[in-house]
Design a protein around this motif. Structure first.
Motif, short mmCIF file in Angstrom:
data_model
loop_
_atom_site.label_atom_id
_atom_site.label_comp_id
_atom_site.label_asym_id
_atom_site.label_seq_id
_atom_site.Cartn_x
_atom_site.Cartn_y
_atom_site.Cartn_z
N ILE A 1 -8.84 3.61 -2.10
CA ILE A 1 -9.50 4.83 -1.60
C ILE A 1 -11.01 4.61 -1.42
O ILE A 1 -11.59 4.99 -0.40
CB ILE A 1 -9.26 6.01 -2.58
N CYS B 1 1.09 12.43 -0.86
CA CYS B 1 1.88 13.07 -1.93
C CYS B 1 1.85 14.59 -1.82
O CYS B 1 0.81 15.17 -1.47
CB CYS B 1 1.33 12.67 -3.28
N CYS C 1 -1.00 5.08 1.85
CA CYS C 1 -1.06 6.41 1.23
C CYS C 1 0.25 7.16 1.51
O CYS C 1 0.72 7.21 2.65
CB CYS C 1 -2.25 7.18 1.79
N MET C 2 0.81 7.76 0.47
CA MET C 2 2.13 8.40 0.59
C MET C 2 2.01 9.89 0.94
O MET C 2 3.00 10.59 0.96
CB MET C 2 2.90 8.24 -0.71
N CYS D 1 -4.80 12.05 -6.63
CA CYS D 1 -6.10 11.45 -6.28
C CYS D 1 -7.14 12.53 -6.07
O CYS D 1 -8.28 12.43 -6.48
CB CYS D 1 -5.97 10.63 -5.01
N CYS E 1 -4.20 7.89 -8.60
CA CYS E 1 -3.31 7.76 -7.42
C CYS E 1 -1.86 7.56 -7.86
O CYS E 1 -1.57 6.74 -8.74
CB CYS E 1 -3.80 6.57 -6.58
N VAL E 2 -0.97 8.31 -7.24
CA VAL E 2 0.45 8.28 -7.63
C VAL E 2 1.05 6.88 -7.45
O VAL E 2 1.88 6.43 -8.25
CB VAL E 2 1.25 9.33 -6.81
N ASN F 1 -7.18 9.18 4.69
CA ASN F 1 -6.36 7.95 4.73
C ASN F 1 -5.50 7.93 6.00
O ASN F 1 -5.37 6.92 6.68
CB ASN F 1 -5.43 7.89 3.51
N ILE G 1 -8.47 13.24 0.22
CA ILE G 1 -8.18 11.81 0.34
C ILE G 1 -6.98 11.50 1.26
O ILE G 1 -7.10 10.68 2.17
CB ILE G 1 -8.03 11.19 -1.07
N PRO G 2 -5.82 12.14 1.05
CA PRO G 2 -4.69 11.80 1.94
C PRO G 2 -5.02 12.07 3.41
O PRO G 2 -4.57 11.34 4.29
CB PRO G 2 -3.55 12.71 1.47
#
Ligand SMILES: Cc1cc2nc3c(=O)[nH]c(=O)nc-3n(C[C@H](O)[C@H](O)[C@H](O)COP(=O)(O)OP(=O)(O)OC[C@H]3O[C@@H](n4cnc5c(N)ncnc54)[C@H](O)[C@@H]3O)c2cc1C
Ligand code: SF4
Length: 488
Positions: A116, A49, A46-47, A54, A105-106, A68, A64-65
């Motif tokens: 995810i 973002c 996961c970046m 997401c 998702c990017v 993660n 979500i991030p």
């Protein structure tokens, strides 16, 4: 963000499955989980973002991030707390959601998206294993009472939220057990029933009163409910099945998918004997309809030991990849091949069923089809045209109609005096989920039409906020962050 280079170092890795020929020997879930270290690597992809698409792709607005990152760092308990802030039942969505978050998702722009949904399932399973999910009854009770009609994911989510606010909540369910389509539609090989029981057990310990075999409008008077409770939420689902008005549709062997699936689920749940099940054993089964319900019929027929399983879809075959007119981050209408499809089925697209054929005793023996094409003209609804010379006859002893649902049953609307919308759902907008009768609210499939579990949970939570505000003048129950999107 835990690991800046995570998405460069690790490829997407999904959980694996028991081989099809082995898994169709029973109805159990057949996924093989990833080891903890591998899951951490997936979390590291996961970046984090700046604008996490997401998050807006998820109807619940899951953070979500954030979870993660916790998984990457091995902080599972914190991950579970974050997950439960926005989702009452991640064990349902972690198994069954089509994951619109992953399509948004990017990383999915030029790589495989973050896993995810699988991360979500592993967080909640770990939380149950470790005993972190326990009943958390409210400290203070209001003197307000709420009736929730229907115990699917919408009803259960609304119940848990309103109970947390201190109200006394009673869920009325006409079936023998709670869960709605989670229990009676979706087969165990997608989600075993003990997953529902485990959560319902927590809800009951929190003080939610559940009444089963309680059919409001039939053995319980709807007006009595209205008089006895301070507010009512209708979460009865969109249960009216679409049929196919063609010659022979009354033959023995032409069966609604939901009858087939419900009886089989009751059998697997030890509620009926196998003699009550509509058996596909040694039969040529044709499943008409290419959606989730059709896919569940395919998986169930293969477990019965069908001689052959064939699937017709009237729409044309979607593309394998994302179509150009549905670019990232939109939900793409692409070909879906489920685990049930992989267990054995012949799939045909652009096929319309014209007639069921039977023998002198009224038993189904076959059906007639024709190929169709769809004509698209600007400003017009797509037109269906039969292709000349493509008529075909098929052997068939069991035809399963998985044609979708046309809306909510009218009984409750009639008894409460509620308006229905043009799609025969209960009329209520996402502004406040209220119907035309003050104090009566609607949520889930009964309001939005047949949809998804994640939407049902989301609607239950949102409706709960508005019911709480209606009863108390204000509400501290959370609304999802993106609820300021246009109201529909
Ligand atoms: C076969 C099948 C497979 C599916 N698979 C998936 C999937 O894999 N992933 C996914 O996201 N979605 C899936 N869906 C859709 C998903 O199950 C529904 O969108 C979701 O369950 C809707 O939740 P709900 O709470 O609004 O209604 P439901 O789950 O339909 O629950 C409604 C409940 O209300 C009860 N009820 C109705 N009227 C009354 C009354 N008068 N008195 C008392 N009780 C009443 C019903 O008995 C039922 O228990 C599937 C649907 C089907 C049919
Ligand atoms: S869009 Fe994908 S990569 Fe970005 S924060 Fe969400 S899950 Fe992580």
């Amino acid at each position: 963000m835990g690991k800046i280079t995570g998405f460069l170092e690790h490829k997407r890795q999904d959980e694996s499955y028991i081989a099809p020929e082995k898994r169709i020997e029973n109805y159990k879930e057949f996924t093989i989980p990833l080891k903890e270290e591998k899951l951490k690597d997936q979390g590291a992809r996961c970046m984090d973002c700046g604008i996490p698409f997401c998050h807006s792709g998820c109807p619940l607005g899951n953070f979500i991030p954030d979870f993660n990152d916790k998984v990457y760092k091995g902080k599972w308990k914190e991950a579970a707390e974050i997950l439960h802030k926005t989702n009452n039942f991640p064990e349902f969505t972690g198994r069954l959601c089509p994951a619109p978050c992953e399509e948004a998702c990017v990383l999915g722009i030029n790589e495989d998206p973050v896993t995810i949904e699988n991360i979500e399932k592993n967080i909640v399973e770990k939380a149950f294993e470790e005993g972190w999910i326990t009943a958390n009854p409210p400290q203070v009770r209001t003197n307000k009472t709420i009736a929730i009609i229907g115990s699917g994911p919408a009803g259960l989510a609304a119940a848990q939220q309103l109970n947390r606010a201190g109200h006394t909540v009673t869920v009325f369910e006409r079936d023998e057990k709670v869960g709605g389509l989670l229990r009676y539609g979706i087969p165990d090989f997608k989600m075993e029933k003990n997953v529902i029981d485990r959560r319902v057990n927590v809800l009951e310990k929190e003080g939610i009163i559940i009444k089963t075999n309680a059919h409001v409008g039939l053995n319980i008077d709807a007006n009595k409910i209205k008089d006895d409770f301070d507010a009512v939420i209708l979460c009865g689902g969109a249960t009216v099945r679409r049929s196919i008005p063609i010659p022979g549709s009354d033959l023995k062997g032409v069966t609604q998918a939901m009858d087939f699936l419900k009886l089989n689920n009751q059998y697997v749940d030890s509620l009926v004997d196998f003699s009550a099940v509509i058996s596909a054993k040694d039969k040529n089964v044709i499943v008409i309809g290419g959606g989730d319900t059709g896919s569940d019929c395919i998986g169930t027929s293969n477990r019965h030991g069908a001689k052959s399983v064939t699937n017709f879809e009237i729409l044309s075959k979607p593309s394998e990849g994302r179509p150009a007119h549905q670019p990232w981050p939109y939900w793409p209408m692409k070909l879906k091949t489920t685990s049930s499809h992989k267990e054995g089925v012949e799939r045909f697209f652009s096929v319309s069923t014209k007639e069921f054929i039977g023998d002198a005793k009224g038993n189904l023996t076959g059906l007639k089809t024709v190929e169709v094409e769809w004509i698209f003209e600007a400003g017009e609804r797509p037109q269906l045209k039969e292709v000349e010379g493509t008529e075909k006859e098929w052997k068939c002893d069991l035809a399963l109609l998985a044609l979708g649902f046309t809306g909510a049953e009218k009984t409750l609307a009639d008894q409460f005096g509620l308006k229905m919308d043009y799609r025969t759902n209960i009329e209520a907008t996402t502004k406040d989920y209220t119907t035309n009768i003050p104090g009566i609210f609607a949520a889930g499939d009964m309001r939005r039409g047949q949809s998804l579990i994640v939407w049902a949970i989301s609607e239950g939570r949102q409706a709960a906020h508005h019911v709480d505000a209606y009863l108390m003048g204000e509400s501290h129950l959370p609304l999802k962050d993106n609820s300021d999107l246009p109201k529909v």
